[in-house]
Design a protein around this motif. Sequence first.
Motif, PDB file in Angstrom:
ATOM      1  N   MET A   1       0.820  -1.196   0.000  1.00  0.00           N
ATOM      2  CA  MET A   1       0.000   0.000   0.000  1.00  0.00           C
ATOM      3  C   MET A   1       0.860   1.254   0.000  1.00  0.00           C
ATOM      4  SD  MET A   1      -3.048  -0.903   2.665  1.00  0.00           S
ATOM      5  CE  MET A   1      -1.881  -1.035   4.003  1.00  0.00           C
ATOM      6  N   GLU A   2       0.404   2.252  -0.733  1.00  0.00           N
ATOM      7  CA  GLU A   2       1.014   3.565  -0.694  1.00  0.00           C
ATOM      8  C   GLU A   2       0.181   4.447   0.229  1.00  0.00           C
ATOM      9  OE1 GLU A   2       1.560   5.209  -4.528  1.00  0.00           O
ATOM     10  OE2 GLU A   2       2.826   3.573  -5.254  1.00  0.00           O
ATOM     11  N   VAL A   3       0.864   5.191   1.066  1.00  0.00           N
ATOM     12  CA  VAL A   3       0.186   6.019   2.056  1.00  0.00           C
ATOM     13  C   VAL A   3       0.303   7.479   1.649  1.00  0.00           C
ATOM     14  CG1 VAL A   3       0.011   6.652   4.484  1.00  0.00           C
ATOM     15  CG2 VAL A   3       0.741   4.337   3.844  1.00  0.00           C
TER      16      VAL A   3
ATOM     17  N   ALA B   1      -4.507   5.097   3.139  1.00  0.00           N
ATOM     18  CA  ALA B   1      -3.906   4.033   2.342  1.00  0.00           C
ATOM     19  C   ALA B   1      -5.015   3.273   1.634  1.00  0.00           C
ATOM     20  CB  ALA B   1      -3.095   3.082   3.223  1.00  0.00           C
ATOM     21  N   ARG B   2      -4.848   3.072   0.352  1.00  0.00           N
ATOM     22  CA  ARG B   2      -5.821   2.316  -0.420  1.00  0.00           C
ATOM     23  C   ARG B   2      -5.538   0.838  -0.280  1.00  0.00           C
ATOM     24  NH1 ARG B   2     -10.946   2.880  -1.861  1.00  0.00           N
ATOM     25  NH2 ARG B   2     -11.470   1.706  -3.754  1.00  0.00           N
ATOM     26  N   PHE B   3      -6.484   0.120   0.284  1.00  0.00           N
ATOM     27  CA  PHE B   3      -6.349  -1.327   0.420  1.00  0.00           C
ATOM     28  C   PHE B   3      -7.129  -2.010  -0.682  1.00  0.00           C
ATOM     29  CE2 PHE B   3      -8.211  -5.347   1.710  1.00  0.00           C
ATOM     30  CZ  PHE B   3      -7.097  -6.070   2.076  1.00  0.00           C
TER      31      PHE B   3
ATOM     32  N   GLU C   1     -12.666   2.961   8.088  1.00  0.00           N
ATOM     33  CA  GLU C   1     -12.550   2.416   6.741  1.00  0.00           C
ATOM     34  C   GLU C   1     -13.621   3.078   5.887  1.00  0.00           C
ATOM     35  OE1 GLU C   1     -12.983  -1.752   7.310  1.00  0.00           O
ATOM     36  OE2 GLU C   1     -11.098  -1.949   8.411  1.00  0.00           O
ATOM     37  N   ARG C   2     -13.235   3.560   4.709  1.00  0.00           N
ATOM     38  CA  ARG C   2     -14.144   4.243   3.806  1.00  0.00           C
ATOM     39  C   ARG C   2     -14.267   3.419   2.526  1.00  0.00           C
ATOM     40  NH1 ARG C   2     -12.190  10.034   1.692  1.00  0.00           N
ATOM     41  NH2 ARG C   2     -10.579   8.680   0.802  1.00  0.00           N
TER      42      ARG C   2
ATOM     43  N   ILE D   1      -8.183   2.981   4.104  1.00  0.00           N
ATOM     44  CA  ILE D   1      -7.910   2.927   5.533  1.00  0.00           C
ATOM     45  C   ILE D   1      -7.435   4.310   5.951  1.00  0.00           C
ATOM     46  CG2 ILE D   1      -6.407   1.943   7.295  1.00  0.00           C
ATOM     47  CD1 ILE D   1      -6.330  -0.623   5.662  1.00  0.00           C
ATOM     48  N   CYS D   2      -8.104   4.916   6.898  1.00  0.00           N
ATOM     49  CA  CYS D   2      -7.862   6.322   7.245  1.00  0.00           C
ATOM     50  C   CYS D   2      -7.504   6.453   8.723  1.00  0.00           C
ATOM     51  CB  CYS D   2      -9.098   7.157   6.932  1.00  0.00           C
ATOM     52  SG  CYS D   2      -9.650   7.036   5.208  1.00  0.00           S
ATOM     53  N   ILE D   3      -6.325   7.011   8.971  1.00  0.00           N
ATOM     54  CA  ILE D   3      -5.840   7.205  10.326  1.00  0.00           C
ATOM     55  C   ILE D   3      -5.637   8.696  10.568  1.00  0.00           C
ATOM     56  CG2 ILE D   3      -3.982   6.724  11.966  1.00  0.00           C
ATOM     57  CD1 ILE D   3      -3.336   4.210  10.376  1.00  0.00           C
TER      58      ILE D   3
END
Length: 327
Positions: free
Chosen positions: A172-174, A266-268, A301-302, A320-322
Amino acid sequence: MPTSTDTPGASRAEYGRRINRVLDYIDRHLDTPLELAQLADVANFSRFHFHRIFAAWMGETVGDYARRRRLEVAAFRLSCGTGGTVLDIALGTGFGSGEAFARAFKLKFGCTPSAWRQGTPERLAQQAAALGARKFTMHSNLDQVLGKPDQAHGRGPGEDDGSHPAQGANSMEVQVIDLPAVRVAYQRRIGPYGPGIGAFWRDTMAPWMQSHGLMEQPCYGVGLDDPVLTPADKCRYDACVVVPDSFQAGGQAAIAALPGGRYAVARFKGQPAAIADAWMTLTRDWLPSSGLQCDERPCFERFDAVSALDPASGEFSCDICIPVRAL
């Protein structure tokens, strides 16, 4: 003429909405005294009966709930390295003195606040191995979770058979970006994270969304508690869908705003069973080396209800959003 709460189901939903208002109010006011009469007014319940109603619904008294939340939030702030002193954190979570805070903290967590803060790296490393049981994973077949009501479903959420290889976690790229605040309708589940969350989406949230024409709207899965700190049966989870400003919630749902601001996103994309590994990679490996730390906004999670799951490959896609801020 019958009212919206004439049926047992509608009446119970109304109770749930009112109790949720109180829970949210307590979380926003942990640093101030909480009066029963004021909380009863927030819920629009009788002041005389409110305490009994709350205890019956939540399985703990108002005082016990507030005390638990104050200690859980304090433990989270100590772990996040907020930079405040132990006394700052004690006062900021409603304790009158550092001594009272230290006694209550040691009684709940078995160590002093300072020891808890110092032991954070080791504790996080131990917890990472068990991350699959934590709040961040929805698991399972999202086509079944948010599928059509007449669609037959197989395995329930969280009931993955374990045959899928873990994919996507390490590739994943963040991006660290600013997200806007969003207005959502949500339904809340209180209970252990895991299989029950997927069933909640499938059996409760999805039919409500379909009946209100919201299946094309973005969805958010928000775990409000850390099961490392919060008893499993007390963990809160909000199943959310974006709604326009003109939308008025009814039935089981209520309206809330998810806060905007700086997030690591990050796109999962991978098999649903791998999403726990993705969360672990982000929180254990990426975050400590990023120069950032979590703040107190919720992680989530979106995803898009319609396209989250590829029926051909079985792959699930979500952001995935932090929430983050500088160290």
